[in-house]
Design an enzyme around this catalytic site. Structure first.
Site, PDB file in Angstrom:
ATOM      1  N   TYR A 162      27.861  41.651  59.938  1.00 40.37           N
ATOM      2  CA  TYR A 162      28.780  41.827  58.811  1.00 40.37           C
ATOM      3  C   TYR A 162      30.064  42.536  59.258  1.00 40.37           C
ATOM      4  CZ  TYR A 162      29.981  43.225  53.946  1.00 40.37           C
ATOM      5  OH  TYR A 162      30.586  43.423  52.728  1.00 40.37           O
ATOM      6  N   LYS A 166      33.720  40.932  58.936  1.00 38.64           N
ATOM      7  CA  LYS A 166      34.734  41.579  58.090  1.00 38.64           C
ATOM      8  C   LYS A 166      35.914  42.088  58.919  1.00 38.64           C
ATOM      9  CE  LYS A 166      32.791  41.035  54.029  1.00 38.64           C
ATOM     10  NZ  LYS A 166      33.438  40.248  52.969  1.00 38.64           N
TER      11      LYS A 166
HETATM   12  P1  NDP Z   1      27.551  39.931  44.927  1.00 38.74           P
HETATM   13  O1  NDP Z   1      26.374  39.641  45.784  1.00 38.74           O
HETATM   14  O2  NDP Z   1      27.410  40.778  43.717  1.00 38.74           O
HETATM   15  O3  NDP Z   1      28.253  38.541  44.476  1.00 38.74           O
HETATM   16  C1  NDP Z   1      28.528  37.596  45.465  1.00 38.74           C
HETATM   17  C2  NDP Z   1      29.264  36.416  44.872  1.00 38.74           C
HETATM   18  O4  NDP Z   1      29.514  35.507  45.952  1.00 38.74           O
HETATM   19  C3  NDP Z   1      28.474  35.660  43.841  1.00 38.74           C
HETATM   20  O5  NDP Z   1      29.344  35.156  42.861  1.00 38.74           O
HETATM   21  C4  NDP Z   1      27.853  34.530  44.656  1.00 38.74           C
HETATM   22  O6  NDP Z   1      27.613  33.381  43.866  1.00 38.74           O
HETATM   23  C5  NDP Z   1      28.963  34.230  45.639  1.00 38.74           C
HETATM   24  N1  NDP Z   1      28.461  33.568  46.838  1.00 38.74           N
HETATM   25  C6  NDP Z   1      27.475  33.975  47.676  1.00 38.74           C
HETATM   26  N2  NDP Z   1      27.307  33.076  48.659  1.00 38.74           N
HETATM   27  C7  NDP Z   1      28.207  32.084  48.434  1.00 38.74           C
HETATM   28  C8  NDP Z   1      28.531  30.883  49.103  1.00 38.74           C
HETATM   29  N3  NDP Z   1      27.878  30.509  50.217  1.00 38.74           N
HETATM   30  N4  NDP Z   1      29.499  30.092  48.587  1.00 38.74           N
HETATM   31  C9  NDP Z   1      30.156  30.451  47.452  1.00 38.74           C
HETATM   32  N5  NDP Z   1      29.910  31.587  46.785  1.00 38.74           N
HETATM   33  C10 NDP Z   1      28.941  32.389  47.273  1.00 38.74           C
HETATM   34  O7  NDP Z   1      28.655  40.540  45.928  1.00 38.74           O
HETATM   35  P2  NDP Z   1      29.771  41.663  45.683  1.00 38.74           P
HETATM   36  O8  NDP Z   1      30.488  41.391  44.431  1.00 38.74           O
HETATM   37  O9  NDP Z   1      29.171  42.981  45.922  1.00 38.74           O
HETATM   38  O10 NDP Z   1      30.731  41.374  46.939  1.00 38.74           O
HETATM   39  C11 NDP Z   1      31.911  40.602  46.833  1.00 38.74           C
HETATM   40  C12 NDP Z   1      32.683  40.742  48.129  1.00 38.74           C
HETATM   41  O11 NDP Z   1      32.966  42.114  48.355  1.00 38.74           O
HETATM   42  C13 NDP Z   1      31.912  40.255  49.367  1.00 38.74           C
HETATM   43  O12 NDP Z   1      32.792  39.620  50.256  1.00 38.74           O
HETATM   44  C14 NDP Z   1      31.390  41.531  49.973  1.00 38.74           C
HETATM   45  O13 NDP Z   1      31.185  41.407  51.359  1.00 38.74           O
HETATM   46  C15 NDP Z   1      32.526  42.486  49.645  1.00 38.74           C
HETATM   47  N6  NDP Z   1      32.108  43.871  49.668  1.00 38.74           N
HETATM   48  C16 NDP Z   1      31.145  44.337  48.786  1.00 38.74           C
HETATM   49  C17 NDP Z   1      30.726  45.655  48.850  1.00 38.74           C
HETATM   50  C18 NDP Z   1      29.695  46.223  47.932  1.00 38.74           C
HETATM   51  O14 NDP Z   1      29.270  47.370  48.154  1.00 38.74           O
HETATM   52  N7  NDP Z   1      29.264  45.518  46.893  1.00 38.74           N
HETATM   53  C19 NDP Z   1      31.280  46.564  49.865  1.00 38.74           C
HETATM   54  C20 NDP Z   1      32.277  45.976  50.713  1.00 38.74           C
HETATM   55  C21 NDP Z   1      32.657  44.682  50.605  1.00 38.74           C
HETATM   56  P3  NDP Z   1      26.122  32.773  43.685  1.00 38.74           P
HETATM   57  O15 NDP Z   1      25.711  33.196  42.318  1.00 38.74           O
HETATM   58  O16 NDP Z   1      26.330  31.314  43.860  1.00 38.74           O
HETATM   59  O17 NDP Z   1      25.252  33.393  44.750  1.00 38.74           O
END
Ligand code: NDP
Length: 250
Positions: A162, A166
């Site tokens: 990851y 990132k």
């Molecule tokens: P969530 O797991 O809550 O949500 C992830 C979202 O991404 C969902 O809408 C999911 O849709 C979608 N998704 C997952 N896989 C795919 C794919 N292969 N193609 C299209 N859509 C996909 O994640 P967060 O909201 O926590 O994270 C959002 C971003 O922020 C990410 O990039 C994460 O790395 C980054 N981030 C998050 C942190 C945290 O603590 N939460 C910290 C640092 C960065 P579906 O319902 O289809 O799975």
């Protein structure tokens, strides 16, 4: 009432949010809906989460469409984005937000966990942005916001895959910002710390809180607020920036 993102008589600006149905993506969608954008929401496949978001956006009178595709599937992602842009025109903004974690120490990490994270979190940059570059460049306006992580800025144990993906996004975004600056298109990186979403899980919070100077997780809305600002006209002179939203971790 004229919304902030709209000039009277103009169509609302269109923004694509990948991974827009849950967590930070969903909070961003709701925030942008309040600001008068037209939204294209991506997730892997229609789900109860996408249904409920689209219902909520409809209640807010926000023009919104679901564009399901797997960001890691190069052929399908490129085809879906290209078809949408060919039909409806260039996006004003793109929020490259979809991401996953598959944590574990490198010594025990299986190939699949390494590959899946790199294919989605890093290759998604190419798969989604490549097909919409030329239409956006021709429009000579726009905003790209890339969701990285403090993991990509400073590294995090148990997250070599990851952190690599990132950190790679930060390099890619900085390079793209230079390619697009003369076209009036900004490219910025948001680097959240630990945000209270499904991804953050519920385990280990007691262990993690002491390393967060603010001693709490962030709220998805606190990330969405920054994304909304970076998409706005007002943010037109901010590009190539990496901005943490981390309660002081970075
Ligand atoms: P969530 O797991 O809550 O949500 C992830 C979202 O991404 C969902 O809408 C999911 O849709 C979608 N998704 C997952 N896989 C795919 C794919 N292969 N193609 C299209 N859509 C996909 O994640 P967060 O909201 O926590 O994270 C959002 C971003 O922020 C990410 O990039 C994460 O790395 C980054 N981030 C998050 C942190 C945290 O603590 N939460 C910290 C640092 C960065 P579906 O319902 O289809 O799975």
């Amino acid at each position: 009432m004229t919304q902030r993102s709209q000039v009277p008589g103009d169509a609302p600006k269109r923004v694509l949010i990948t991974g827009g149905t849950r967590g930070i993506g969903r909070a961003t969608a709701l925030r942008l809906a309040r600001e008068g954008y037209s939204l294209v929401i991506n997730c892997r496949a229609p789900s109860p989460a996408s249904d409920s978001l689209l219902d909520e956006l409809a209640r807010m009178n926000c023009p919104a469409a679901l564009l399901p595709f797997d960001v890691a599937d190069r052929e399908k992602a490129m085809a879906a984005v290209a078809a949408d842009v060919a039909e409806k025109g260039a996006y004003w903004g793109v929020v490259l937000n979809a991401g996953i974690t598959r944590d574990g120490p490198l010594a025990g990490m299986c190939e699949e966990d390494w590959d899946q994270v790199l294919r989605l979190d890093l290759d998604g940059f190419y798969n989604v942005l490549k097909p919409l570059m030329l239409p956006m460049a021709r429009a000579r306006r726009g905003r790209i916001v890339v969701m990285s992580s403090v993991s990509g800025m400073v590294g995090n144990r148990g997250q070599t895959n990851y952190s690599a993906a990132k950190a790679g996004l930060i390099g890619a975004a900085k390079a793209l910002a230079l390619e697009l600056a003369s076209r009036g298109i900004t490219v910025n990186v948001v680097a959240p710390g630990l945000i209270d979403t499904d991804m953050a899980g519920t385990e280990d919070r007691e262990r993690i809180l002491p390393v967060i100077p603010m001693r709490r997780l962030g709220r998805p809305e606190e990330v969405a607020g920054l994304v909304a600002f970076l998409l706005s006209e007002e943010a037109g002179y901010i590009t190539r920036a990496v901005i943490p939203v981390s309660g002081g971790i970075a």
